[in-house]
Design an enzyme around this catalytic site. Structure first.
Site, PDB file in Angstrom:
ATOM      1  N   HIS A  30     -52.671  97.499 137.079  1.00  0.00           N
ATOM      2  CA  HIS A  30     -52.215  97.741 138.448  1.00  0.00           C
ATOM      3  C   HIS A  30     -52.590  96.540 139.320  1.00  0.00           C
ATOM      4  O   HIS A  30     -53.732  96.062 139.269  1.00  0.00           O
ATOM      5  CB  HIS A  30     -52.923  98.969 139.041  1.00  0.00           C
ATOM      6  CG  HIS A  30     -52.628 100.259 138.345  1.00  0.00           C
ATOM      7  ND1 HIS A  30     -51.711 101.165 138.821  1.00  0.00           N
ATOM      8  CD2 HIS A  30     -53.134 100.804 137.214  1.00  0.00           C
ATOM      9  CE1 HIS A  30     -51.676 102.218 138.020  1.00  0.00           C
ATOM     10  NE2 HIS A  30     -52.536 102.022 137.031  1.00  0.00           N
TER      11      HIS A  30
ATOM     12  N   HIS B  55     -51.234  98.784 130.827  1.00  0.00           N
ATOM     13  CA  HIS B  55     -50.696  98.240 132.077  1.00  0.00           C
ATOM     14  C   HIS B  55     -51.839  97.930 133.027  1.00  0.00           C
ATOM     15  O   HIS B  55     -52.877  98.590 133.024  1.00  0.00           O
ATOM     16  CB  HIS B  55     -49.705  99.203 132.734  1.00  0.00           C
ATOM     17  CG  HIS B  55     -50.246 100.580 132.953  1.00  0.00           C
ATOM     18  ND1 HIS B  55     -50.302 101.513 131.945  1.00  0.00           N
ATOM     19  CD2 HIS B  55     -50.774 101.169 134.049  1.00  0.00           C
ATOM     20  CE1 HIS B  55     -50.825 102.628 132.416  1.00  0.00           C
ATOM     21  NE2 HIS B  55     -51.140 102.449 133.693  1.00  0.00           N
TER      22      HIS B  55
END
Ligand code: 5GP
Length: 141
Positions: free
Chosen positions: A107, A105
């Site tokens: 941010h 992932h």
């Protein structure tokens, strides 16, 4: 060194399967973006590929090639939605450097000059606030 295997039951894999909810901001065939439940600043969101890898280190470069244009799109939208002075992009690889969820992932954190970042994985935000923030970013896509 930690094991490098991908656990298909990690929390983001469960979000992808619809087993747990998220405040979705964007979705296409390859990518999902949703609000971070413990934002470090208002508008903090996460962009994830639908294909599973622990992090950047074991990701297929073809997946990264599809992911980063979406990161850019979301960064611009988050900047506009929150009238940010800049956008922090961060991405952690393994627990030793702060990774807590083992599905790749990125941010995206819109930031105002002079406003300190809240702690990483700190306080859970109210769901109504996260829902409103998701709508704000969506409106700028
Ligand atoms: P990492 O430390 O792995 O880079 O970041 C994981 C991020 O996921 C943290 O910022 C944390 O706040 C967020 N997070 C953890 N659990 C959940 C969850 O169930 N839903 C959402 N939307 N974010 C989560």
């Amino acid at each position: 060194m930690t094991s490098q295997t991908y656990d298909a039951n990690n929390i983001f894999a469960k979000i992808l399967k619809g087993e747990i909810p998220c405040h979705k901001v964007y979705e296409d065939n390859d990518t999902l973006a949703f609000m971070d439940v413990m934002p470090q600043a208002p508008g903090h969101l996460l962009v994830i590929p639908k294909v599973g890898s622990r992090n950047l280190l074991d990701a297929d470069p073809a997946v990264l090639a599809k992911l980063f244009p979406v990161v850019q799109k979301l960064a611009v939208a988050a900047r506009d939605a929150f009238e940010a002075d800049g956008v922090l992009i961060s991405q952690f690889n393994e627990a030793a450097v702060g990774q807590t969820v083992f599905h790749l992932h990125v941010h995206v954190v819109p930031r105002k000059e002079g406003e300190a970042l809240k702690p990483h994985s700190g306080k859970m935000e109210d769901h109504a606030v996260l829902a409103a923030h998701a709508e704000k970013v969506k409106a700028c896509l």
